[in-house]
Design an enzyme around this catalytic site. Structure first.
Site, short mmCIF file in Angstrom:
data_model
loop_
_atom_site.label_atom_id
_atom_site.label_comp_id
_atom_site.label_asym_id
_atom_site.label_seq_id
_atom_site.Cartn_x
_atom_site.Cartn_y
_atom_site.Cartn_z
N ASN A 150 0.69 -1.31 -0.03
CA ASN A 150 -0.23 -0.02 -0.03
C ASN A 150 0.93 1.06 -0.02
O ASN A 150 0.53 2.17 -0.74
CB ASN A 150 -1.17 -0.03 1.01
CG ASN A 150 -0.48 -0.24 2.62
OD1 ASN A 150 0.83 -0.83 2.71
ND2 ASN A 150 -0.90 0.42 3.32
N GLU A 248 3.38 -4.85 12.26
CA GLU A 248 2.29 -3.97 12.15
C GLU A 248 1.37 -4.60 11.22
O GLU A 248 1.65 -4.64 9.91
CB GLU A 248 2.99 -2.83 11.58
CG GLU A 248 4.23 -2.18 12.26
CD GLU A 248 3.58 -1.50 13.66
OE1 GLU A 248 2.49 -1.01 13.75
OE2 GLU A 248 4.48 -1.44 14.61
N CYS A 282 -3.21 1.36 6.21
CA CYS A 282 -3.76 0.77 7.41
C CYS A 282 -4.62 1.77 8.44
O CYS A 282 -4.88 1.47 9.58
CB CYS A 282 -2.70 -0.06 8.17
SG CYS A 282 -1.14 0.91 8.34
N GLU A 461 7.16 0.78 16.04
CA GLU A 461 8.23 1.38 15.22
C GLU A 461 8.36 2.97 15.58
O GLU A 461 7.66 3.51 16.36
CB GLU A 461 7.79 1.06 13.79
CG GLU A 461 7.56 -0.26 13.39
CD GLU A 461 7.56 -0.29 12.02
OE1 GLU A 461 6.62 0.31 11.38
OE2 GLU A 461 8.21 -1.15 11.22
#
Ligand code: TXE
Length: 480
Positions: A150, A248, A282, A461
């Site tokens: 994405n 993630e 996301c 992260e």
């Protein structure tokens, strides 16, 4: 047909199998390049190269490490338009978005971690008269970075940069659906003089090349962004091998709109939150909950804005939404729209595939879709669609809004729109997500912790969090 090549031990090379996978341009539905169908043999070559490079790279002076990473950033910058065009062509996103977000952010990722490595430090703990402890933060060794389709280069570099900054050698795999800018990055790394074997990019399928990375015993840490189901499989493989894991995963993010928000700004920004990158982020706010007293007004304004968005050729500068990333994903999103109808939803706008003229006549386009009238517990409101689909749902009280917001298995991001500061704090504290935006969305500061709770992942992260992930803390105790 152009062949993308693996980047192993500093050299661009064909996969061992000499087999390739078709790479499609989503806006045209046509194959335009070939992706290496790499396997365990290629991953082994990459691990061998990384092992060979590690001793030197992990001891390279901080300034030298910083300089080469800055050169990589400059290398992307100097080929900016090529990267932008490639990202748009490979993913279907608009040229405009790739130029405004994806490529600038990939450059920033390298610059950010190049400078951060000079400031990363470790703790010491003193017990007066007894001992002093200090912590060494040593690179993990060979690490694996696996990224999705994405935000291809944006997320690929978000993993690679902190891994390199902390002295690790990397075996990385971009999504097989959007491999092209990772290929350009490998060219830039060669031009920048990154020592051979420090970064190795192996292209190929998740179940083959990706799985080989996950399973390799010498790869000690895995940083992964992608779907929750894939994350589960990765955890199941890697956990018994005691690998460090940063996952993630998906999201089904709530947007909570209270009656006291700045109305026009909220409508504009919540439309952006729902539909940026065709809803394929996301972090997108796909479930919009609106206080009942402004629901009808909000709905009218939101839908009017969505109707005004132009879907079309990503190369056209007036296009707001480009193509969906693949035929398979196009079908998946349309399947969810159909499900929403079956679940009793009313389609306020969109709800269908779009056919373009000219070069995009076989592309994968979907009209941005807004749905209301769905129970918050139905599948459409619970499962990650990852496309240009948003649901609108009214609420009466703050508690009800929170119940609906927290009802999903995911917990990545949320946004709250209100001018009541106390409420903003109260709701932010109770909402189950790793990231909360108040009166904004996707406003990023790279120093902040980034990641989700529940089925949205494990670990964080961003900033020093990623540098901690890519290092092992070793405590050393000296008696006074
Ligand atoms: O992701 P995958 P897919 C969601 C979104 C989407 C769904 C599936 O809902 O519809 O996930 O998308 C690699 N071992 N998100 O199929 O499969 C794969 O090659 C090692 C959310 O594209 O998770 C790719 O490089 N690696 C999301 C990467 O994992 C494996 C972004 C992601 O692919 C592997 C993308 C395996 N067994 C999709 N299987 C987000 N939240 O950002 C696959 N891969």
């Amino acid at each position: 047909m152009e062949k993308i090549l693996n980047y192993i031990n500093g050299v661009l090379q064909e996969p061992s199998s000499k087999q390739y996978i078709d790479n499609y341009e989503p806006a045209t539905g046509k194959v335009y390049s070939l992706v290496p169908d790499s396997d365990g043999q290629d991953v082994q070559l990459a691990v061998d190269a990384a092992r060979g490079a590690f001793a030197e790279w992990s001891k390279t002076g901080l300034e030298e490490r910083m300089m080469v990473m800055m050169k990589i950033a400059d290398g992307i910058q100097s080929r900016f338009h090529e990267f932008v065009k490639a990202e748009s062509k490979d993913n279907g996103k608009t040229i405009h978005l790739a130029a405004a977000m994806d490529i600038p952010r990939a450059i920033s990722n390298f610059r950010f971690y190049a400078s951060a490595l000079q400031h990363f430090s470790s703790e010491s703990h003193q017990t007066p008269g007894t001992a002093i402890n200090y912590t060494l933060r040593q690179p993990v060794g060979i690490v694996g970075c696996i990224s999705p389709w994405n935000l291809p280069l944006y997320l690929f570099s978000w993993k690679i940069a902190p891994a390199l900054a902390t002295g690790n050698c990397v075996v990385a795999k971009p999504s097989e659906i959007t491999p092209y800018t990772a290929y350009l990055l490998s060219q830039v790394c060669i031009e920048a003089g990154l020592p051979k074997g420090v970064l190795n990019i192996v292209h190929g399928l998740g179940g083959k090349a990706g799985q080989a990375i996950i399973e390799h015993p010498e790869i000690k840490a895995i940083s992964f962004t992608g779907g929750t189901e894939t994350g589960k499989r990765i955890a199941a493989t890697a956990a018994p091998m005691f690998k460090k894991l940063s996952l993630e995963l998906g999201g089904k993010n709530p947007t909570l709109v209270f009656a006291d928000c700045d109305f026009e700004e909220t409508v504009a920004q919540t439309v952006r939150a729902s539909f940026t990158n065709q809803g394929e982020i996301c972090l997108c706010g796909s479930r919009v909950f609106v206080e009942r007293s402004i629901y009808e007004k909000f709905k009218a304004s939101f839908v009017a804005r969505v109707k005004a968005m132009k879907v079309g050729d990503p190369n056209d500068s007036t296009t707001n939404l480009g193509a969906i990333v693949s035929k398979q994903h196009h079908e998946k999103v349309l399947g969810y729209i159909e499900l929403a109808r079956q679940e009793g939803g009313t389609i306020l706008t969109g709800g269908n595939a779009l056919k373009m003229d000219g070069r995009c006549s076989d592309g994968y386009f979907i009209a941005p879709t807004v749905i209301e009238g769905l129970d918050y517990n139905c599948r459409t409101q619970q499962e990650e669609i990852f496309g240009p689909v948003a649901t609108l749902t009214p609420f009466d009280t703050e508690e009800e809004a929170l119940t609906m917001a927290n009802s999903v298995k995911y917990g990545l991001a949320s946004s709250i729109w209100t001018n009541d500061l106390k409420r903003a704090h109260r709701v932010a504290e109770k909402i189950e997500s790793g990231i909360v935006w108040i009166n904004c969305w996707l406003l990023r500061d790279l120093r902040t912790p980034f990641g989700g709770v529940k089925a949205s992942g494990v670990g964080r992260e961003g900033g020093f969090e990623a540098m901690k992930f890519f290092t092992e803390a070793k405590n050393i105790c000296i008696k006074s």
